[in-house]
Design a protein around this motif. Sequence first.
Motif, PDB file in Angstrom:
ATOM      1  N   GLU A  18      68.978 -67.718 -22.018  1.00  0.00           N
ATOM      2  CA  GLU A  18      69.312 -67.833 -20.610  1.00  0.00           C
ATOM      3  C   GLU A  18      69.758 -69.262 -20.318  1.00  0.00           C
ATOM      4  N   SER A  38      70.841 -71.864 -16.933  1.00  0.00           N
ATOM      5  CA  SER A  38      70.924 -72.044 -15.487  1.00  0.00           C
ATOM      6  C   SER A  38      72.301 -72.597 -15.121  1.00  0.00           C
ATOM      7  N   TYR A  44      68.975 -65.981  -4.947  1.00  0.00           N
ATOM      8  CA  TYR A  44      70.019 -65.442  -5.818  1.00  0.00           C
ATOM      9  C   TYR A  44      69.605 -65.705  -7.255  1.00  0.00           C
ATOM     10  N   ASN A  45      70.265 -65.065  -8.192  1.00  0.00           N
ATOM     11  CA  ASN A  45      69.950 -65.246  -9.609  1.00  0.00           C
ATOM     12  C   ASN A  45      70.826 -66.362 -10.175  1.00  0.00           C
ATOM     13  N   GLU A  46      70.220 -67.487 -10.492  1.00  0.00           N
ATOM     14  CA  GLU A  46      70.979 -68.635 -10.980  1.00  0.00           C
ATOM     15  C   GLU A  46      71.161 -68.619 -12.499  1.00  0.00           C
ATOM     16  N   LYS A  47      70.626 -67.608 -13.158  1.00  0.00           N
ATOM     17  CA  LYS A  47      70.666 -67.568 -14.619  1.00  0.00           C
ATOM     18  C   LYS A  47      71.848 -66.743 -15.131  1.00  0.00           C
ATOM     19  N   ASN A  75      76.008 -63.478 -12.968  1.00  0.00           N
ATOM     20  CA  ASN A  75      75.446 -62.899 -11.752  1.00  0.00           C
ATOM     21  C   ASN A  75      76.010 -63.552 -10.492  1.00  0.00           C
ATOM     22  N   GLU A 112      74.063 -58.852 -10.656  1.00  0.00           N
ATOM     23  CA  GLU A 112      73.831 -58.742  -9.214  1.00  0.00           C
ATOM     24  C   GLU A 112      74.663 -59.798  -8.476  1.00  0.00           C
ATOM     25  N   PHE A 144      71.316 -59.113  -4.833  1.00  0.00           N
ATOM     26  CA  PHE A 144      70.261 -59.780  -5.599  1.00  0.00           C
ATOM     27  C   PHE A 144      68.917 -59.066  -5.506  1.00  0.00           C
ATOM     28  N   LYS A 157      66.750 -57.770  -8.619  1.00  0.00           N
ATOM     29  CA  LYS A 157      65.438 -58.355  -8.926  1.00  0.00           C
ATOM     30  C   LYS A 157      64.404 -57.275  -9.217  1.00  0.00           C
ATOM     31  N   ARG A 165      64.955 -56.412 -12.834  1.00  0.00           N
ATOM     32  CA  ARG A 165      64.591 -57.500 -13.759  1.00  0.00           C
ATOM     33  C   ARG A 165      63.082 -57.743 -13.780  1.00  0.00           C
TER      34      ARG A 165
END
Length: 396
Positions: free
Chosen positions: A136, A138, A153-156, A177, A212, A331, A335, A338
Amino acid sequence: MKVAWQKAQINPPLPTYMEGYVGGRKSQVIHDDIEAHVLIMANQEKYFVLISLDIILIDKAFGLQLRTRLSRESGIAVEQIAVIATHTHSGPQISTKLSSGTAVNQDYLNEIEDTVSKVFTDCLKSLTPVQVYCKEVSIGIFYSNRNQPDLPYNEKAQFVRFIDEQGATVVDLMNFNCHPTILKADNLEISADLVGSIRQHYRDNLMIVLGEAGDVSTRFKRQGEDFAEVDRVGRGIAERLTLGEWQALRPSGFDLKTIIHEVSYDPASDLFLNNAKAQLEKAVSQQPEARVLLDMVEERLAQKSGTLSFEASIFSLGSLVFVFFPSEIVFELGKILRDVHPNLILVAYTNDFRGYAVDQATYGKFGESLITDYPYGEADAFVKKIAEQIEVMMRD
């Protein structure tokens, strides 16, 4: 486990209508190549095929036609073939879902099919043993929640790397994402937009699928809306993608489950739609651009009552799980999935396009709720059904 990956250009003949914004845009120029990527994974005579196309969406009929053809040519079941869009808003028109006023070039769709078929056949002949690695990274400094910058939000970015017996990388699969569009409606040049820029600056053998991204974009972080900004953001993301620690993954057997969610629905009795229509009718006099949303709502209200059906699939590769979803997904719904599984790749825009999947708590607050096939609460029910099936697969 064996893997093969190849790509090919699928540039349209010019001039061509574009799809992604209203207005019947026509392009005379190809700024950068748009591509088809084919990834085949094989394990103990079981296969799974991932096809990514640089187009705005996957029309269900076109996706099924392509999957059926590849199934007929290979013997691989249709359910084991996923066709995905990278959602460029600067690509050629391939449906009438977002550009109903102009015609689709069927000859071009046939050319895409022929190109994918050839690449697919070549991949079947070149499957090679691989080791699998994950990581992963960032990259969230380049984007945020696009409705309000302080929302989550998903920063990965999730990565899967396949390395052959000589130590060479066959392909890096990136789960991005973020809504991948920087170029706006005034652009009249064919382009893969941000996805193409990331690929260009990272490495040649990069395949990108979207997660997402429904309410996530560069809106509050970008410094422009032109090709210079596409290059700046793509270059910056590509530089960060070299960070992170690779971890070995030991894939075991393949497992595939299909999830179907059905709901009886009468648009005329949908309180949300009727309220939205009333509000938009008042807004149009002062905000003419609201006419587009009003047209969408009126079109939904005019549809006959019946059963809505939504289909997703779960593919497990040992401890790695893929979820293939037929919409743009926000998101909060991503989530939920995930949180169920620690090593999950969510792939949106797959095999169909049902607009935005918006969570119940957000439904009605932002424009995404108007551009959807999901009645209030049904995207949540669909996602929870998928999450429950993931839990069952993990126990088994």
